[in-house]
Write a protein that holds these residues in place. Structure first.
Motif, short mmCIF file in Angstrom:
data_model
loop_
_atom_site.label_atom_id
_atom_site.label_comp_id
_atom_site.label_asym_id
_atom_site.label_seq_id
_atom_site.Cartn_x
_atom_site.Cartn_y
_atom_site.Cartn_z
N THR A 175 52.70 34.68 38.45
CA THR A 175 52.70 35.42 37.19
C THR A 175 51.87 36.69 37.37
OG1 THR A 175 50.69 34.42 36.28
CG2 THR A 175 52.80 33.26 35.87
N PHE A 176 52.08 37.64 36.50
CA PHE A 176 51.32 38.89 36.56
C PHE A 176 49.81 38.62 36.54
CE2 PHE A 176 49.05 42.37 34.57
CZ PHE A 176 49.43 43.44 35.37
N GLU A 177 49.39 37.74 35.64
CA GLU A 177 47.96 37.45 35.49
C GLU A 177 47.39 36.80 36.75
OE1 GLU A 177 49.92 37.89 31.67
OE2 GLU A 177 50.33 36.50 33.28
N GLU A 178 48.12 35.86 37.34
CA GLU A 178 47.66 35.19 38.56
C GLU A 178 47.59 36.18 39.72
OE1 GLU A 178 49.39 30.70 37.79
OE2 GLU A 178 50.70 32.21 38.70
N ARG A 179 48.59 37.06 39.83
CA ARG A 179 48.58 38.06 40.90
C ARG A 179 47.45 39.06 40.68
NH1 ARG A 179 54.31 37.83 39.93
NH2 ARG A 179 54.13 39.79 38.79
N ALA A 180 47.18 39.45 39.44
CA ALA A 180 46.12 40.41 39.15
C ALA A 180 44.76 39.85 39.55
CB ALA A 180 46.13 40.79 37.67
N LEU A 181 44.53 38.56 39.32
CA LEU A 181 43.25 37.94 39.67
C LEU A 181 43.18 37.63 41.16
CD1 LEU A 181 40.54 36.82 38.73
CD2 LEU A 181 41.69 34.66 38.21
N GLY A 182 44.28 37.16 41.74
CA GLY A 182 44.32 36.87 43.18
C GLY A 182 43.14 36.04 43.64
N LEU A 183 42.50 36.46 44.72
CA LEU A 183 41.34 35.75 45.27
C LEU A 183 40.03 36.46 44.93
CD1 LEU A 183 42.86 34.78 48.74
CD2 LEU A 183 42.41 33.27 46.80
N MET A 184 40.04 37.25 43.86
CA MET A 184 38.83 37.96 43.44
C MET A 184 37.70 36.99 43.14
SD MET A 184 40.02 40.81 40.72
CE MET A 184 40.97 42.25 41.15
N HIS A 185 36.48 37.46 43.39
CA HIS A 185 35.23 36.79 43.02
C HIS A 185 34.93 35.51 43.80
CE1 HIS A 185 34.99 39.70 39.83
NE2 HIS A 185 36.19 39.34 39.44
N ARG A 186 35.73 35.17 44.77
CA ARG A 186 35.46 33.99 45.59
C ARG A 186 34.51 34.39 46.71
NH1 ARG A 186 40.74 30.57 45.49
NH2 ARG A 186 41.51 31.19 43.44
N LYS A 187 33.58 33.54 46.99
CA LYS A 187 32.60 33.81 48.05
C LYS A 187 33.07 33.29 49.40
CE LYS A 187 29.69 35.48 45.06
NZ LYS A 187 29.44 36.87 44.89
N SER A 188 34.04 32.36 49.42
CA SER A 188 34.53 31.81 50.68
C SER A 188 35.87 31.12 50.44
CB SER A 188 33.53 30.81 51.26
OG SER A 188 33.40 29.69 50.39
N LEU A 189 36.56 30.88 51.55
CA LEU A 189 37.81 30.09 51.54
C LEU A 189 37.70 29.06 52.65
CD1 LEU A 189 40.67 32.77 51.37
CD2 LEU A 189 39.98 31.20 49.57
N CYS A 190 38.27 27.90 52.45
CA CYS A 190 38.30 26.91 53.52
C CYS A 190 39.18 27.43 54.65
CB CYS A 190 38.78 25.55 53.02
SG CYS A 190 40.54 25.44 52.67
N GLU A 191 39.13 26.80 55.80
CA GLU A 191 39.82 27.29 56.99
C GLU A 191 41.31 27.52 56.80
OE1 GLU A 191 40.65 25.87 61.56
OE2 GLU A 191 38.83 25.17 60.56
N ASP A 192 42.01 26.60 56.17
CA ASP A 192 43.45 26.72 55.96
C ASP A 192 43.81 27.01 54.51
OD1 ASP A 192 44.30 24.23 58.43
OD2 ASP A 192 44.31 26.41 58.62
N CYS A 193 42.90 27.61 53.77
CA CYS A 193 43.16 27.96 52.37
C CYS A 193 43.68 29.39 52.28
CB CYS A 193 41.90 27.84 51.53
SG CYS A 193 41.35 26.14 51.31
N GLY A 194 44.48 29.64 51.28
CA GLY A 194 45.00 30.98 51.05
C GLY A 194 45.76 31.02 49.75
#
Length: 188
Positions: free
Chosen positions: A83-102
């Motif tokens: 959705t537009f809202e989900e794409r606009a937020l994306g991965l903003m404000h996250r400090k880390s991602l797990c190895e196979d996360c995306g």
């Protein structure tokens, strides 16, 4: 607990207000970035509130919709932003991602897509993917870089993973990805 509830309610209200404001001001230009918006006052209010939230509170706000994707030698489940809202937020404000996360983004129609890294803390690699699942670009993205990174060809999907993930897993331009699950049919 009541303070947490009040903070969460306020943050959700700001997210809703921001999404309505973005939609009201959006131009029907298919070249525009889905993460880019130009609402400084509302964005500052949202960011001020989000800076107060813990990682756990941000996770509660996040839509936990996931989708399965598979490459020739690797399968995984990633977050799905369609959705537009989900794409606009994306991965903003996250400090880390797990190895196979995306996160897999699906656009409303096939287009030259553009993504930037505003308010994104994690270095990422971005794969642009055509409607038939072919990777046409893999581009590195640097945290907080406001440069729009465009696809070289019209695409329907973009996949953001930790920087170096594609190389580490032997995935390159020209490879195919299978996307399983609730993918919207593109509007041509």
């Amino acid at each position: 607990m009541k303070n947490l509830s009040n903070m969460l309610t306020g943050s959700i209200a700001l997210l809703i207000a921001l999404s309505f404001s973005i939609q009201a001001c959006a131009q029907p230009d298919k070249q525009l970035s889905t993460k880019a918006f130009n609402q400084p006052e509302l964005e500052q209010q949202l960011l001020a509130k989000e800076d107060e939230l813990t990682d756990e509170e941000l996770a509660l706000l996040a839509d936990d919709s996931n989708i399965n994707i598979a490459f020739a030698r690797k399968s995984l489940k990633v977050e799905f932003a369609d959705t537009f809202e989900e794409r606009a937020l994306g991965l903003m404000h996250r400090k880390s991602l797990c190895e196979d996360c995306g996160m897999l983004f699906q656009f409303d129609s096939e287009r030259i897509a553009s993504i930037w890294m505003k308010n994104t803390f994690v270095p990422l690699d971005l794969a642009y993917i055509t409607v038939d699942g072919k990777i046409v670009d893999i581009k590195p993205l640097q945290p907080h870089d406001l440069t729009s990174v465009k696809s070289s060809k019209p695409v329907l999907f973009a996949l953001e993973m930790n920087q170096g993930w594609f190389a580490k897993n032997g995935i390159k331009v020209g490879d195919k990805v299978s996307i399983e699950g609730r993918v919207k049919q593109p509007s041509f």
